[in-house]
Design a protein around this motif. Structure first.
Motif, mmCIF file in Angstrom:
data_model
loop_
_atom_site.group_PDB
_atom_site.id
_atom_site.type_symbol
_atom_site.label_atom_id
_atom_site.label_comp_id
_atom_site.label_asym_id
_atom_site.label_seq_id
_atom_site.Cartn_x
_atom_site.Cartn_y
_atom_site.Cartn_z
ATOM 1 N N PHE A 130 0.831 -1.204 0.000
ATOM 2 C CA PHE A 130 0.000 0.000 0.000
ATOM 3 C C PHE A 130 0.870 1.261 0.000
ATOM 4 N N ARG A 134 1.363 4.012 -3.114
ATOM 5 C CA ARG A 134 1.021 5.419 -2.906
ATOM 6 C C ARG A 134 2.216 6.326 -3.155
ATOM 7 N N TRP A 141 -2.213 9.684 1.389
ATOM 8 C CA TRP A 141 -2.513 8.468 2.126
ATOM 9 C C TRP A 141 -2.579 8.781 3.616
ATOM 10 N N SER A 142 -3.143 7.851 4.364
ATOM 11 C CA SER A 142 -3.156 7.917 5.820
ATOM 12 C C SER A 142 -2.910 6.512 6.354
ATOM 13 N N TYR A 143 -2.415 6.435 7.579
ATOM 14 C CA TYR A 143 -2.062 5.136 8.136
ATOM 15 C C TYR A 143 -3.276 4.225 8.305
ATOM 16 N N ARG A 144 -4.441 4.801 8.520
ATOM 17 C CA ARG A 144 -5.629 3.970 8.717
ATOM 18 C C ARG A 144 -6.037 3.248 7.437
ATOM 19 N N GLU A 145 -5.503 3.690 6.304
ATOM 20 C CA GLU A 145 -5.798 3.037 5.035
ATOM 21 C C GLU A 145 -4.811 1.914 4.697
ATOM 22 N N SER A 148 -5.888 -1.371 3.307
ATOM 23 C CA SER A 148 -6.702 -1.352 2.099
ATOM 24 C C SER A 148 -6.167 -2.370 1.103
ATOM 25 N N ARG A 204 -6.735 -1.135 -6.269
ATOM 26 C CA ARG A 204 -7.309 -0.939 -4.938
ATOM 27 C C ARG A 204 -6.480 0.059 -4.147
ATOM 28 N N ALA A 205 -5.151 -0.108 -4.172
ATOM 29 C CA ALA A 205 -4.270 0.771 -3.397
ATOM 30 C C ALA A 205 -4.192 2.162 -4.008
ATOM 31 N N THR A 207 -6.682 3.731 -5.442
ATOM 32 C CA THR A 207 -7.966 4.413 -5.376
ATOM 33 C C THR A 207 -7.999 5.366 -4.185
ATOM 34 N N CYS A 209 -9.815 8.111 -1.456
ATOM 35 C CA CYS A 209 -11.026 8.067 -0.651
ATOM 36 C C CYS A 209 -12.204 8.590 -1.464
#
Length: 226
Positions: A130, A134, A141-145, A148, A204-205, A207, A209
């Motif tokens: 991921f 990115r 990006w953010s760490y919570r993703e 994904s 997927r990675a 895409t 938000c």
């Protein structure tokens, strides 16, 4: 006790070999992977994507973009697949779980151990892939993703690595003793077997938000990467 110590040494060698393989793959293959990822996420041709990446960041920084996550995580994910496969194979061999021929061709324990190896790699590769993607497409990006696409990674890797060990088992009598020919042939056959997985994972990675597909452009920037 001696046999157990031998198994531990063999497993350690397997993990170390996988780590060396992972670092070599990053050094040699990252430029190709970067261009592939940009092409998949932007829809541009290979030549145009290559020129854009080099014009944006230069040869080294551009083509090896996203290498750090792979150097840190890739070493472990590639050693994990071989190490977990060996550990699972030994555990199955010593267990009461019966082994049977699938389709009369390949032992079920080989397939199960390969799937365990693929899952071991996926746990590390999911977040690593991921962040790498990115960085390659210069997207926010953010760490919570970070998880994904983990389901896609797990599905791809269980199929990929189990196919790899199955081909290794089936083709061993026909490919001789050359590790390069043997490994390369089995790897390519495994990739052909599950070829659609990497493209799905990249999309997927890549895409953003909200479901919009992220496009790589020279003016795109994100915090925490450059």
């Amino acid at each position: 006790m001696a046999a157990k110590e031998h198994d531990i040494i063999d497993t350690g060698i397997t993990f170390a070999s996988g780590a060396a393989y992972g670092m070599t793959t990053v050094a040699v293959g990252q430029p190709f992977d970067t261009i592939k990822t940009v092409v998949q996420s932007s829809g541009e041709g290979t030549a145009a994507a290559t020129r854009k990446v080099i014009a944006e960041s230069g040869v080294i920084k551009g083509l090896w973009r996203g290498s750090l996550p792979l150097v840190l995580g890739g070493t472990f994910m590639r050693s994990a697949q071989f190490g977990c496969n060996d550990l699972a194979r030994d555990a199955l061999r010593d267990s009461s779980i019966p082994s049977f021929k699938i389709g009369g061709v390949v032992e079920s324990h080989i397939v199960l151990a390969g799937m365990c190896g693929g899952l071991g790699r996926a746990v590390v590769e999911g977040p690593t892939e991921f962040f790498k993607i990115r960085q390659q497409i210069v997207a926010q990006w953010s760490y919570r993703e970070a998880l994904s696409g983990l389901g896609v990674t797990m599905g791809r890797n269980t199929g990929l690595f189990s196919a790899f060990v199955v081909y290794m088992d089936l083709l061993r009598p026909y490919l001789g003793d050359s590790p390069f020919v043997y490994g390369a042939t089995c790897s390519n056959l495994a990739w052909l077997t599950v070829w659609c997985g990497p493209g799905v994972l990249t999309l997927r990675a890549a895409t953003a938000c909200g479901g919009e597909s992220s496009r790589y452009t020279p003016s795109t920037r994100r915090r925490g990467v450059d």
